[in-house]
Design a protein around this motif. Structure first.
Motif, short mmCIF file in Angstrom:
data_model
loop_
_atom_site.label_atom_id
_atom_site.label_comp_id
_atom_site.label_asym_id
_atom_site.label_seq_id
_atom_site.Cartn_x
_atom_site.Cartn_y
_atom_site.Cartn_z
N ASP A 38 0.83 -1.46 -0.02
CA ASP A 38 -0.06 0.32 -0.01
C ASP A 38 0.34 0.98 0.06
OD1 ASP A 38 -1.76 1.82 0.22
OD2 ASP A 38 -2.50 1.18 2.33
N TYR A 127 -11.92 -14.79 -14.60
CA TYR A 127 -10.98 -13.49 -14.47
C TYR A 127 -10.46 -13.70 -16.47
CZ TYR A 127 -11.17 -12.33 -9.78
OH TYR A 127 -12.39 -12.55 -8.64
N ASN A 212 -2.27 -7.80 -12.58
CA ASN A 212 -1.58 -6.44 -11.46
C ASN A 212 -2.56 -6.49 -10.34
OD1 ASN A 212 0.52 -5.85 -13.86
ND2 ASN A 212 -1.65 -5.17 -14.82
N THR A 213 -2.46 -7.42 -9.05
CA THR A 213 -3.55 -6.95 -8.64
C THR A 213 -2.35 -8.01 -7.91
OG1 THR A 213 -4.65 -7.14 -6.38
CG2 THR A 213 -4.56 -9.27 -7.88
N SER A 214 -2.21 -6.90 -5.59
CA SER A 214 -1.44 -7.71 -4.78
C SER A 214 -2.44 -8.51 -4.02
CB SER A 214 -0.98 -6.21 -3.44
OG SER A 214 -1.84 -5.78 -3.68
N ALA A 215 -3.36 -8.78 -4.01
CA ALA A 215 -4.36 -9.29 -3.59
C ALA A 215 -4.56 -10.98 -3.50
CB ALA A 215 -5.48 -9.22 -3.34
N ASN A 229 0.47 -10.78 -9.65
CA ASN A 229 1.86 -10.26 -9.85
C ASN A 229 2.97 -10.44 -9.66
OD1 ASN A 229 2.16 -7.09 -10.77
ND2 ASN A 229 1.55 -5.93 -9.24
#
Length: 279
Positions: A38, A127, A212-215, A229
């Motif tokens: 974050d 997705y 491209n997500t950090s979750a 990611n």
């Protein structure tokens, strides 16, 4: 020249350490285990990107190795000469020359819709993009590296060894299994390592297809088929947006981690190759 290459590698390592020192000093080893990325809250954790990098690379390797070996055996032993052999060999080598962004576009317009269809049938969130899709593209991209080296090695197996096996009554399959594969296994493994090194550092095709997500998902299925990611993709996406020192330092530290992961995997591979060679 060898000394210059060593100095360049050491220089890259020192530069990465120096530029990422602010977050190394602040976060320490906890940077590797942090699950939250974050930049707005100034919280940085590399764990999601480390998992994404290793998953995409090793899944791509698992998918590509059977195809690479099959191509190498066919063009090296079953059909080593002639126009068809030359055409196929040149085509395989041409795959390595295609820019990665072209693979990314092809994946978006062709592969992603196909993956969505299967995800709907398997009752998975459709997705389309994600770690599995990126792994498939990577697998196609790294096949030529192991295959080309394998073709060369199989063609270099001494004829007397194969002729002796045939004279003893061995079938072609037995010659491949008992003579060619043991003789070339070190080189074939080196080709796999070369493919893995290519997969670890791939950026553009993965950036376009991984989501491209950090979750990270809560289950392995969600992680595998969901967006993610890699260290390379997050650096490519966010480097120009790094507007303060710690943010930039965290991104450079990701580059340092990627550098070290690549070096460690290659050292392990070299150790295995050395052991095989000695045996």
């Amino acid at each position: 020249m060898s000394a210059i290459l060593v100095l360049i590698v050491i220089g890259v390592l020192i530069t990465l350490i120096f530029k990422s020192w602010p977050t190394i000093k602040t976060l320490g080893i906890g940077f590797l285990w942090g699950k939250v990325w974050d930049p707005v809250g100034n919280i940085y954790g590399a764990y999601p990107f480390l998992i994404g990098t290793l998953l995409t690379s090793f899944i791509a390797l698992i998918i590509s190795v059977p195809f690479s070996y099959a191509i190498a055996i066919y063009l090296g032993e079953y059909n080593p000469k002639g126009w068809l052999s030359n055409l196929l060999k040149n085509t395989v080598e041409l795959i390595a020359a295609v820019p990665s962004i072209i693979y990314g576009f092809w994946g978006l317009f062709v592969l992603v819709p196909i993956i969505r269809i299967f995800e709907i049938k398997w009752h998975i969130a459709p997705y389309g993009i994600g770690i599995f899709t990126s792994s498939l593209i990577l697998a196609v991209m790294i096949i030529p590296y192991a295959a080309s080296l394998g073709i060369t090695l199989i063609r270099m197996v001494p004829s007397p060894l194969k002729e002796g096996a045939y004279a003893l009554g061995a079938t072609r399959y037995e010659v491949i299994r008992s003579v060619i594969m043991p003789y070339t296994r070190t080189g074939l493994f080196a080709g796999v390592l070369l493919s893995l090194g290519r997969a670890l550092g791939e950026t553009m095709a993965v950036t376009m297809l991984i989501g491209n997500t950090s979750a990270l998902g809560h289950s392995f299925k969600e992680i595998l088929f969901g967006p993610g990611n890699t260290m390379a993709s997050v650096i490519a996406n966010e480097f120009t947006e790094a507007d303060h020192t710690e943010y930039l330092s965290a991104l450079i530290e990701l580059g340092l981690v990627l550098f070290l992961v690549t070096v460690v995997i290659n050292l392990i591979g070299k150790r295995i190759i050395t052991r095989f060679t000695q045996n």
